[in-house]
Enzyme design. Structure first.
Site, PDB file in Angstrom:
ATOM      1  N   LEU A  46     -31.835  59.775  66.281  1.00 43.67           N
ATOM      2  CA  LEU A  46     -30.414  60.084  66.168  1.00 43.67           C
ATOM      3  C   LEU A  46     -29.954  61.178  67.131  1.00 43.67           C
ATOM      4  CD1 LEU A  46     -30.079  59.788  62.300  1.00 43.67           C
ATOM      5  CD2 LEU A  46     -29.684  58.038  64.043  1.00 43.67           C
ATOM      6  N   CYS A  47     -30.819  61.583  68.051  1.00 36.95           N
ATOM      7  CA  CYS A  47     -30.424  62.552  69.082  1.00 36.95           C
ATOM      8  C   CYS A  47     -29.662  61.845  70.185  1.00 36.95           C
ATOM      9  CB  CYS A  47     -31.661  63.223  69.690  1.00 36.95           C
ATOM     10  SG  CYS A  47     -32.344  64.530  68.697  1.00 36.95           S
ATOM     11  N   HIS A  48     -28.658  62.530  70.707  1.00 35.09           N
ATOM     12  CA  HIS A  48     -27.904  62.003  71.836  1.00 35.09           C
ATOM     13  C   HIS A  48     -28.682  62.232  73.128  1.00 35.09           C
ATOM     14  CE1 HIS A  48     -24.788  62.670  68.800  1.00 35.09           C
ATOM     15  NE2 HIS A  48     -24.127  61.703  69.403  1.00 35.09           N
TER      16      HIS A  48
ATOM     17  N   MET B 218     -32.867  70.463  69.527  1.00 32.05           N
ATOM     18  CA  MET B 218     -33.940  69.475  69.440  1.00 32.05           C
ATOM     19  C   MET B 218     -34.707  69.381  70.750  1.00 32.05           C
ATOM     20  SD  MET B 218     -33.847  68.814  66.342  1.00 32.05           S
ATOM     21  CE  MET B 218     -35.288  67.780  66.442  1.00 32.05           C
ATOM     22  N   GLU B 219     -34.010  69.536  71.862  1.00 34.70           N
ATOM     23  CA  GLU B 219     -34.671  69.493  73.161  1.00 34.70           C
ATOM     24  C   GLU B 219     -35.607  70.688  73.337  1.00 34.70           C
ATOM     25  OE1 GLU B 219     -31.532  66.619  73.112  1.00 34.70           O
ATOM     26  OE2 GLU B 219     -31.529  68.718  72.503  1.00 34.70           O
TER      27      GLU B 219
ATOM     28  N   ASP C  84     -54.549  69.014  74.076  1.00 35.59           N
ATOM     29  CA  ASP C  84     -55.221  67.892  74.727  1.00 35.59           C
ATOM     30  C   ASP C  84     -56.165  68.354  75.834  1.00 35.59           C
ATOM     31  OD1 ASP C  84     -55.688  65.068  75.430  1.00 35.59           O
ATOM     32  OD2 ASP C  84     -54.565  65.583  77.240  1.00 35.59           O
TER      33      ASP C  84
END
Length: 159
Positions: A75-77, A113-114, A128
C-alpha cells in the site's frame, strides 16, 4: 485513537488517495542496529571478509531498497525520492553497527517507509555478508527517528 488510513469501512485494505494533497518537502530518518561478535566487527572494520566491502555493499543495498519500497510494501505509493542517505557507525563498545538512513522528497506523502526499508535492507545485507563467520548476529531497534513535512507535522522519537 485515530482512524487507520489504509483500512476501508468494511476492514479491507485500501491505498490512500493522495491526489488532492499539496506537495511539501518531506524528510524521514530511521535507524537500526546489527549486533555481532567482536571478532566479526573487526573483520568488517578491516574489510577482511570473503564477500568484500560489507558497508559499501550495505549502503548500496539500502539505497536500492528505499527506491523499491513501493514495490515491496503493497500500500506504499511509488515515490520520486530526491535524496537517500545510508550511514554507518561502528560501535565496538556495544558489539554492533548502527545504521542511520535519511530519505527526502518534495511530494504528497511521507517517506518513513522508505527510510525504514533502507535501514532494514542495509542491516540484512550486513548479515548476509557476515553470516559465514557469525551465525548468531541479531538485527534490532529499527525505528523512525524523525519525520517532517506534511499535515501531521514534525515528529522526533524519544531518545
Amino acid at each position: 485513537m485515530s482512524h487507520l488510513t489504509h483500512t476501508a469501512e468494511g476492514g479491507e485494505a485500501k491505498m490512500v488517495d493522495v491526489g488532492d494533497k499539496s506537495d511539501s518537502r518531506r524528510e524521514a530518518r530511521a535507524e537500526g542496529y546489527i549486533y555481532m561478535a567482536p571478532a566479526t566487527l573487526v573483520l568488517v572494520q578491516e574489510n577482511n571478509l570473503k564477500k568484500g566491502d560489507v558497508l559499501s555493499a550495505a549502503r548500496i543495498a539500502g539505497i536500492q531498497a528505499a527506491k523499491q519500497c513501493g514495490n515491496l510494501i503493497p500500500l506504499c505509493h511509488p515515490l520520486m525520492l530526491n535524496f537517500i542517505g545510508v550511514d554507518f557507525e561502528q560501535q565496538p563498545e556495544h558489539n554492533r553497527i548502527r545504521i542511520e538512513t535519511c530519505c527526502r522528497l518534495s511530494g504528497k506523502t511521507g517517506v518513513e517507509m522508505e527510510a525504514l526499508t533502507a535501514a532494514s535492507v542495509a542491516a540484512l545485507t550486513v548479515f548476509d555478508m557476515c553470516k559465514a563467520v557469525d551465525k548468531a548476529m541479531r538485527i534490532d531497534g529499527i525505528r523512525v527517528l524523525e519525520k517532517s513535512g506534511g499535515k501531521s507535522g514534525h515528529y522526533v522519537a524519544d531518545k
